[in-house]
Design a protein around this motif. Structure first.
Motif, PDB file in Angstrom:
ATOM      1  N   ILE A   8       0.858  -1.174   0.000  1.00 27.15           N
ATOM      2  CA  ILE A   8       0.000   0.000   0.000  1.00 27.15           C
ATOM      3  C   ILE A   8       0.901   1.233   0.000  1.00 27.15           C
ATOM      4  CG2 ILE A   8      -1.771   1.254   1.271  1.00 27.15           C
ATOM      5  CD1 ILE A   8      -2.534  -1.452   2.555  1.00 27.15           C
ATOM      6  N   ALA A   9       0.589   2.188  -0.840  1.00 23.30           N
ATOM      7  CA  ALA A   9       1.407   3.400  -0.946  1.00 23.30           C
ATOM      8  C   ALA A   9       1.361   4.196   0.355  1.00 23.30           C
ATOM      9  CB  ALA A   9       0.907   4.264  -2.100  1.00 23.30           C
ATOM     10  N   ALA A  10       2.477   4.806   0.685  1.00 22.89           N
ATOM     11  CA  ALA A  10       2.572   5.642   1.883  1.00 22.89           C
ATOM     12  C   ALA A  10       1.800   6.942   1.660  1.00 22.89           C
ATOM     13  CB  ALA A  10       4.028   5.943   2.189  1.00 22.89           C
ATOM     14  N   THR A  11       1.297   7.510   2.737  1.00 25.57           N
ATOM     15  CA  THR A  11       0.561   8.771   2.630  1.00 25.57           C
ATOM     16  C   THR A  11       1.555   9.927   2.566  1.00 25.57           C
ATOM     17  OG1 THR A  11       0.422   9.110   5.017  1.00 25.57           O
ATOM     18  CG2 THR A  11      -1.350   7.823   3.984  1.00 25.57           C
ATOM     19  N   GLU A  12       1.106  11.054   2.071  1.00 22.07           N
ATOM     20  CA  GLU A  12       1.964  12.239   1.984  1.00 22.07           C
ATOM     21  C   GLU A  12       2.363  12.707   3.385  1.00 22.07           C
ATOM     22  OE1 GLU A  12       4.445  14.487   0.178  1.00 22.07           O
ATOM     23  OE2 GLU A  12       3.124  13.161  -0.949  1.00 22.07           O
ATOM     24  N   ARG A  13       1.453  12.597   4.332  1.00 19.95           N
ATOM     25  CA  ARG A  13       1.751  12.989   5.717  1.00 19.95           C
ATOM     26  C   ARG A  13       2.841  12.092   6.306  1.00 19.95           C
ATOM     27  NH1 ARG A  13      -2.715  13.321  10.537  1.00 19.95           N
ATOM     28  NH2 ARG A  13      -1.310  14.106  12.109  1.00 19.95           N
ATOM     29  N   GLN A  14       2.759  10.802   6.039  1.00 19.69           N
ATOM     30  CA  GLN A  14       3.767   9.845   6.494  1.00 19.69           C
ATOM     31  C   GLN A  14       5.133  10.184   5.891  1.00 19.69           C
ATOM     32  OE1 GLN A  14       2.593   5.887   5.344  1.00 19.69           O
ATOM     33  NE2 GLN A  14       3.163   5.027   7.299  1.00 19.69           N
ATOM     34  N   LEU A  15       5.151  10.441   4.594  1.00 18.93           N
ATOM     35  CA  LEU A  15       6.403  10.764   3.911  1.00 18.93           C
ATOM     36  C   LEU A  15       7.014  12.058   4.444  1.00 18.93           C
ATOM     37  CD1 LEU A  15       5.426   9.814   0.263  1.00 18.93           C
ATOM     38  CD2 LEU A  15       7.171   8.713   1.675  1.00 18.93           C
ATOM     39  N   SER A  16       6.183  13.036   4.701  1.00 21.05           N
ATOM     40  CA  SER A  16       6.667  14.306   5.229  1.00 21.05           C
ATOM     41  C   SER A  16       7.312  14.117   6.606  1.00 21.05           C
ATOM     42  CB  SER A  16       5.506  15.295   5.316  1.00 21.05           C
ATOM     43  OG  SER A  16       5.928  16.502   5.870  1.00 21.05           O
ATOM     44  N   TYR A  17       6.657  13.353   7.464  1.00 18.02           N
ATOM     45  CA  TYR A  17       7.192  13.081   8.801  1.00 18.02           C
ATOM     46  C   TYR A  17       8.491  12.284   8.716  1.00 18.02           C
ATOM     47  CZ  TYR A  17       7.405  11.646  13.685  1.00 18.02           C
ATOM     48  OH  TYR A  17       7.825  11.419  14.980  1.00 18.02           O
ATOM     49  N   ALA A  18       8.526  11.303   7.818  1.00 19.62           N
ATOM     50  CA  ALA A  18       9.729  10.487   7.643  1.00 19.62           C
ATOM     51  C   ALA A  18      10.904  11.347   7.169  1.00 19.62           C
ATOM     52  CB  ALA A  18       9.461   9.362   6.658  1.00 19.62           C
ATOM     53  N   ARG A  19      10.659  12.276   6.247  1.00 18.53           N
ATOM     54  CA  ARG A  19      11.726  13.167   5.779  1.00 18.53           C
ATOM     55  C   ARG A  19      12.242  14.045   6.912  1.00 18.53           C
ATOM     56  NH1 ARG A  19       8.011  13.920   1.066  1.00 18.53           N
ATOM     57  NH2 ARG A  19       8.740  12.399  -0.450  1.00 18.53           N
ATOM     58  N   ALA A  20      11.327  14.521   7.755  1.00 18.84           N
ATOM     59  CA  ALA A  20      11.741  15.349   8.891  1.00 18.84           C
ATOM     60  C   ALA A  20      12.597  14.532   9.866  1.00 18.84           C
ATOM     61  CB  ALA A  20      10.510  15.920   9.607  1.00 18.84           C
ATOM     62  N   LEU A  21      12.217  13.291  10.109  1.00 20.50           N
ATOM     63  CA  LEU A  21      13.006  12.421  10.983  1.00 20.50           C
ATOM     64  C   LEU A  21      14.379  12.134  10.372  1.00 20.50           C
ATOM     65  CD1 LEU A  21      10.409   9.790  12.237  1.00 20.50           C
ATOM     66  CD2 LEU A  21      11.622  11.480  13.617  1.00 20.50           C
ATOM     67  N   ALA A  22      14.410  11.892   9.070  1.00 19.90           N
ATOM     68  CA  ALA A  22      15.676  11.621   8.391  1.00 19.90           C
ATOM     69  C   ALA A  22      16.614  12.814   8.523  1.00 19.90           C
ATOM     70  CB  ALA A  22      15.431  11.295   6.924  1.00 19.90           C
ATOM     71  N   GLN A  23      16.070  13.998   8.379  1.00 19.71           N
ATOM     72  CA  GLN A  23      16.895  15.200   8.513  1.00 19.71           C
ATOM     73  C   GLN A  23      17.342  15.383   9.964  1.00 19.71           C
ATOM     74  OE1 GLN A  23      15.029  18.697   6.999  1.00 19.71           O
ATOM     75  NE2 GLN A  23      16.860  19.926   7.192  1.00 19.71           N
ATOM     76  N   ARG A  24      16.458  15.172  10.899  1.00 24.53           N
ATOM     77  CA  ARG A  24      16.792  15.335  12.315  1.00 24.53           C
ATOM     78  C   ARG A  24      17.886  14.357  12.737  1.00 24.53           C
ATOM     79  NH1 ARG A  24      13.097  13.093  17.101  1.00 24.53           N
ATOM     80  NH2 ARG A  24      14.355  11.296  16.590  1.00 24.53           N
ATOM     81  N   ASN A  25      17.757  13.098  12.287  1.00 20.79           N
ATOM     82  CA  ASN A  25      18.705  12.062  12.683  1.00 20.79           C
ATOM     83  C   ASN A  25      19.898  11.943  11.735  1.00 20.79           C
ATOM     84  OD1 ASN A  25      16.973  11.538  14.767  1.00 20.79           O
ATOM     85  ND2 ASN A  25      16.059   9.759  13.822  1.00 20.79           N
ATOM     86  N   ARG A  26      19.865  12.734  10.675  1.00 23.72           N
ATOM     87  CA  ARG A  26      20.939  12.740   9.675  1.00 23.72           C
ATOM     88  C   ARG A  26      21.178  11.344   9.102  1.00 23.72           C
ATOM     89  NH1 ARG A  26      22.321  17.816   9.833  1.00 23.72           N
ATOM     90  NH2 ARG A  26      22.824  18.929  11.717  1.00 23.72           N
ATOM     91  N   VAL A  27      20.089  10.752   8.614  1.00 21.85           N
ATOM     92  CA  VAL A  27      20.151   9.445   7.950  1.00 21.85           C
ATOM     93  C   VAL A  27      19.430   9.549   6.613  1.00 21.85           C
ATOM     94  CG1 VAL A  27      20.268   8.096  10.089  1.00 21.85           C
ATOM     95  CG2 VAL A  27      18.065   8.609   9.089  1.00 21.85           C
TER      96      VAL A  27
END
Length: 97
Positions: A8-27
């Motif tokens: 099932i495709a990820a939601t835009e809200r999920q992707l946005s949160y994941a990008r923010a976490l990736a930036q915060r954790n530098r991964v």
């Protein structure tokens, strides 16, 4: 991750949160994870429990030039978050040589 026809495709809200976490954790946020809602949810759970990364120095101009050379050769883009962190860009270079 298994390639299932029922992903099932990820939601835009999920992707946005994941990008923010990736930036915060530098991964890097893996592309395969972004394609499946369940895989992204698992990734988000793991990253939300991780401690934020310490601020690092920005990549050098030579490092950026080398990454852009690799990106041109492989015909892909360097993720924007890689230009903000020396270690993240280094990992991207190592995984795309």
């Amino acid at each position: 991750m298994e390639d299932t026809p029922f992903a099932i495709a990820a939601t835009e809200r999920q992707l946005s949160y994941a990008r923010a976490l990736a930036q915060r954790n530098r991964v890097l946020l893996p592309w395969e994870v972004q394609l499946d809602r369940r895989a992204l949810s698992t990734w988000i759970d793991a990253q939300s429990k991780a401690r934020p990364a310490e601020p690092d120095a920005r990549p050098s101009s030579r490092q950026v030039a080398f990454a852009e050379k690799i990106a041109r050769y492989k015909r892909r883009a360097v993720p924007d978050e890689c230009f903000r962190d020396r270690q993240l860009l280094s990992r991207w270079i190592d995984s795309n040589r």
